[in-house]
Design a protein around this motif. Structure first.
Motif, PDB file in Angstrom:
ATOM      1  N   LYS B  62       0.814  -1.208   0.000  1.00  0.00           N
ATOM      2  CA  LYS B  62       0.000   0.000   0.000  1.00  0.00           C
ATOM      3  C   LYS B  62       0.851   1.262   0.000  1.00  0.00           C
ATOM      4  O   LYS B  62       0.376   2.338  -0.323  1.00  0.00           O
ATOM      5  N   THR B  63       2.104   1.103   0.404  1.00  0.00           N
ATOM      6  CA  THR B  63       2.968   2.276   0.513  1.00  0.00           C
ATOM      7  C   THR B  63       3.977   2.324  -0.621  1.00  0.00           C
ATOM      8  O   THR B  63       4.669   1.342  -0.881  1.00  0.00           O
ATOM      9  N   LEU B  64       4.024   3.463  -1.297  1.00  0.00           N
ATOM     10  CA  LEU B  64       5.012   3.636  -2.364  1.00  0.00           C
ATOM     11  C   LEU B  64       6.403   3.721  -1.758  1.00  0.00           C
ATOM     12  O   LEU B  64       6.609   4.442  -0.794  1.00  0.00           O
ATOM     13  N   ASN B  65       7.350   2.975  -2.332  1.00  0.00           N
ATOM     14  CA  ASN B  65       8.717   3.077  -1.820  1.00  0.00           C
ATOM     15  C   ASN B  65       9.689   3.511  -2.919  1.00  0.00           C
ATOM     16  O   ASN B  65       9.291   3.722  -4.066  1.00  0.00           O
ATOM     17  N   ALA B  66      10.950   3.651  -2.537  1.00  0.00           N
ATOM     18  CA  ALA B  66      11.963   4.157  -3.466  1.00  0.00           C
ATOM     19  C   ALA B  66      12.058   3.290  -4.728  1.00  0.00           C
ATOM     20  O   ALA B  66      12.164   3.804  -5.839  1.00  0.00           O
ATOM     21  N   GLY B  67      11.984   1.975  -4.535  1.00  0.00           N
ATOM     22  CA  GLY B  67      12.079   1.069  -5.678  1.00  0.00           C
ATOM     23  C   GLY B  67      10.961   1.303  -6.688  1.00  0.00           C
ATOM     24  O   GLY B  67      11.189   1.231  -7.898  1.00  0.00           O
ATOM     25  N   ASP B  68       9.768   1.590  -6.182  1.00  0.00           N
ATOM     26  CA  ASP B  68       8.633   1.856  -7.077  1.00  0.00           C
ATOM     27  C   ASP B  68       8.892   3.094  -7.933  1.00  0.00           C
ATOM     28  O   ASP B  68       8.592   3.112  -9.130  1.00  0.00           O
ATOM     29  N   VAL B  69       9.442   4.115  -7.303  1.00  0.00           N
ATOM     30  CA  VAL B  69       9.701   5.357  -8.042  1.00  0.00           C
ATOM     31  C   VAL B  69      10.780   5.129  -9.102  1.00  0.00           C
ATOM     32  O   VAL B  69      10.655   5.581 -10.250  1.00  0.00           O
ATOM     33  N   LEU B  70      11.824   4.369  -8.733  1.00  0.00           N
ATOM     34  CA  LEU B  70      12.885   4.090  -9.701  1.00  0.00           C
ATOM     35  C   LEU B  70      12.361   3.245 -10.858  1.00  0.00           C
ATOM     36  O   LEU B  70      12.692   3.491 -12.026  1.00  0.00           O
ATOM     37  N   ALA B  71      11.524   2.267 -10.526  1.00  0.00           N
ATOM     38  CA  ALA B  71      10.933   1.431 -11.587  1.00  0.00           C
ATOM     39  C   ALA B  71      10.054   2.286 -12.499  1.00  0.00           C
ATOM     40  O   ALA B  71      10.029   2.091 -13.722  1.00  0.00           O
ATOM     41  N   ALA B  72       9.360   3.238 -11.911  1.00  0.00           N
ATOM     42  CA  ALA B  72       8.512   4.134 -12.698  1.00  0.00           C
ATOM     43  C   ALA B  72       9.350   4.950 -13.688  1.00  0.00           C
ATOM     44  O   ALA B  72       8.971   5.121 -14.846  1.00  0.00           O
ATOM     45  N   MET B  73      10.501   5.429 -13.229  1.00  0.00           N
ATOM     46  CA  MET B  73      11.380   6.212 -14.111  1.00  0.00           C
ATOM     47  C   MET B  73      11.805   5.380 -15.318  1.00  0.00           C
ATOM     48  O   MET B  73      11.862   5.872 -16.446  1.00  0.00           O
ATOM     49  N   GLU B  74      12.089   4.106 -15.063  1.00  0.00           N
ATOM     50  CA  GLU B  74      12.495   3.223 -16.142  1.00  0.00           C
ATOM     51  C   GLU B  74      11.353   3.032 -17.130  1.00  0.00           C
ATOM     52  O   GLU B  74      11.535   3.104 -18.335  1.00  0.00           O
ATOM     53  N   GLU B  75      10.177   2.821 -16.575  1.00  0.00           N
ATOM     54  CA  GLU B  75       9.023   2.608 -17.442  1.00  0.00           C
ATOM     55  C   GLU B  75       8.703   3.848 -18.277  1.00  0.00           C
ATOM     56  O   GLU B  75       8.268   3.765 -19.412  1.00  0.00           O
ATOM     57  N   MET B  76       8.929   5.014 -17.680  1.00  0.00           N
ATOM     58  CA  MET B  76       8.657   6.265 -18.387  1.00  0.00           C
ATOM     59  C   MET B  76       9.785   6.638 -19.345  1.00  0.00           C
ATOM     60  O   MET B  76       9.745   7.682 -19.982  1.00  0.00           O
ATOM     61  N   GLU B  77      10.784   5.768 -19.417  1.00  0.00           N
ATOM     62  CA  GLU B  77      11.961   5.971 -20.262  1.00  0.00           C
ATOM     63  C   GLU B  77      12.773   7.194 -19.853  1.00  0.00           C
ATOM     64  O   GLU B  77      13.304   7.920 -20.683  1.00  0.00           O
ATOM     65  N   PHE B  78      12.841   7.397 -18.549  1.00  0.00           N
ATOM     66  CA  PHE B  78      13.747   8.410 -18.018  1.00  0.00           C
ATOM     67  C   PHE B  78      14.905   7.719 -17.298  1.00  0.00           C
ATOM     68  O   PHE B  78      15.246   8.067 -16.166  1.00  0.00           O
ATOM     69  N   GLU B  79      15.489   6.732 -17.998  1.00  0.00           N
ATOM     70  CA  GLU B  79      16.607   5.984 -17.396  1.00  0.00           C
ATOM     71  C   GLU B  79      17.749   6.922 -17.031  1.00  0.00           C
ATOM     72  O   GLU B  79      18.490   6.662 -16.101  1.00  0.00           O
ATOM     73  N   ARG B  80      17.876   7.997 -17.794  1.00  0.00           N
ATOM     74  CA  ARG B  80      18.964   8.942 -17.542  1.00  0.00           C
ATOM     75  C   ARG B  80      18.895   9.537 -16.123  1.00  0.00           C
ATOM     76  O   ARG B  80      19.877  10.042 -15.615  1.00  0.00           O
ATOM     77  N   PHE B  81      17.720   9.471 -15.494  1.00  0.00           N
ATOM     78  CA  PHE B  81      17.581  10.016 -14.136  1.00  0.00           C
ATOM     79  C   PHE B  81      18.023   9.027 -13.056  1.00  0.00           C
ATOM     80  O   PHE B  81      18.256   9.418 -11.916  1.00  0.00           O
ATOM     81  N   LEU B  82      18.089   7.726 -13.434  1.00  0.00           N
ATOM     82  CA  LEU B  82      18.313   6.704 -12.408  1.00  0.00           C
ATOM     83  C   LEU B  82      19.582   6.924 -11.599  1.00  0.00           C
ATOM     84  O   LEU B  82      19.554   6.905 -10.376  1.00  0.00           O
ATOM     85  N   GLU B  83      20.684   7.157 -12.307  1.00  0.00           N
ATOM     86  CA  GLU B  83      21.956   7.293 -11.607  1.00  0.00           C
ATOM     87  C   GLU B  83      21.969   8.507 -10.679  1.00  0.00           C
ATOM     88  O   GLU B  83      22.242   8.371  -9.477  1.00  0.00           O
ATOM     89  N   PRO B  84      21.632   9.712 -11.201  1.00  0.00           N
ATOM     90  CA  PRO B  84      21.579  10.870 -10.292  1.00  0.00           C
ATOM     91  C   PRO B  84      20.599  10.685  -9.139  1.00  0.00           C
ATOM     92  O   PRO B  84      20.863  11.151  -8.023  1.00  0.00           O
ATOM     93  N   LEU B  85      19.501   9.975  -9.388  1.00  0.00           N
ATOM     94  CA  LEU B  85      18.522   9.767  -8.309  1.00  0.00           C
ATOM     95  C   LEU B  85      19.105   8.890  -7.214  1.00  0.00           C
ATOM     96  O   LEU B  85      18.956   9.176  -6.027  1.00  0.00           O
ATOM     97  N   ARG B  86      19.777   7.802  -7.637  1.00  0.00           N
ATOM     98  CA  ARG B  86      20.374   6.903  -6.639  1.00  0.00           C
ATOM     99  C   ARG B  86      21.409   7.644  -5.797  1.00  0.00           C
ATOM    100  O   ARG B  86      21.459   7.493  -4.584  1.00  0.00           O
ATOM    101  N   GLU B  87      22.207   8.458  -6.489  1.00  0.00           N
ATOM    102  CA  GLU B  87      23.232   9.212  -5.759  1.00  0.00           C
ATOM    103  C   GLU B  87      22.599  10.172  -4.766  1.00  0.00           C
ATOM    104  O   GLU B  87      23.008  10.265  -3.606  1.00  0.00           O
TER     105      GLU B  87
END
Lengths: 121, 149
Positions: B62-87
């Protein structure tokens, strides 16, 4: 006494937030919660969404400027954004809120062209 | 809940600053363009939330977590954000942890102090005042916890 002990703590918080994010987390949470099927969001997810939104703003502005017509005049206009939304796959979800503004005569011309193309098939 | 529609907008001043920082110096951004980017950012938040929520629902959470947001970025084809987001998340977590340790340490120091003060002034008049102050602090901390979760 209470004030003097709490103040440095708060300063730390603002300075560390400044380095990582500048958009207000509370506002982002409000927007996220306005989505009907979202029940709760943990702090990390909230932080990531806020950060992602900042990256998105930078990316949209820069892509639109680089692909746009304002490089000589050093400007970024609405039509640059609308073009980017239309032409770039990842920005397609924006076409509804960034509709291209075109003149009626241009629209009629495209319509004519489309009909001709259809006739070719 | 958002009571006014403008509550769902992001603050223009901050958006303008982010745009300015992303573009080369001296680029003029029209008012219309700034408003459009700000609206686009709100739509981005909603789109990302809905994608992330799909991942959470699939996993029956029921609770959105960090992994969900990162997976969403991938699905939205904003992979370029993944690395800066993790950092950024790493830096943020370190900050949170440091903050907690600091306030924990402070709380302990404070307790010690209050204890010794109470010993000294057990018969004095300002004892009540101290207790009141402790209550206030306890409330303040409870509020902080809520915000953090």
């Amino acid at each position: 006494m209470k004030m003097s002990q709490n103040t440095p703590d708060k300063d730390d918080q603002t300075s560390s937030t400044k380095k990582t994010i500048s958009l207000p987390i509370s506002r982002v949470r409000l927007i996220m919660k306005s989505s009907p099927d979202v029940s709760s969001i943990n702090q990390d997810a909230l932080f990531l969404t806020t950060k992602a939104t900042e990256l998105f703003v930078q990316h949209l502005a820069l892509s639109s400027f680089n692909n746009g017509s304002g490089k000589e005049t050093n400007s970024l206009s609405y039509s640059d954004l609308a073009n980017t939304a239309e032409e770039t796959e990842t920005f397609h979800f924006l076409t509804d809120i960034l509709p291209k503004k075109i003149l009626a005569r241009d629209y009629l011309k495209t319509l004519e062209q489309m009909q001709e193309e259809e006739g070719d098939f | 809940m958002a009571e006014r529609p403008e509550d769902l907008n992001l603050p223009n001043a901050v958006i303008t600053r982010i745009i300015k920082e992303a573009l080369p110096d001296g680029v003029n951004v029209s008012k219309e363009a700034r408003r459009a980017i700000s609206q686009a950012a709100s739509v981005f938040v909603l789109y990302a939330t809905s994608c992330a929520n799909n991942f959470a629902m699939k996993a029956k959470r029921k609770t959105l977590n960090a992994g969900d947001v990162l997976a969403a970025m991938e699905e939205m084809e904003f992979e370029r954000f993944l690395e800066p987001l993790r950092e950024a998340l790493e830096v943020y977590k370190k900050g949170q942890k440091g903050k907690k340790e600091v306030s924990e340490q402070k709380r302990k120091d404070k307790e010690k102090k209050v204890d010794s003060e109470n010993d000294k002034s057990r018969e004095e008049e300002d004892e009540e005042e101290d207790e009141e102050r402790m209550e206030e602090e306890a409330e303040g901390e409870a509020e902080e916890e809520e915000v953090e979760n």
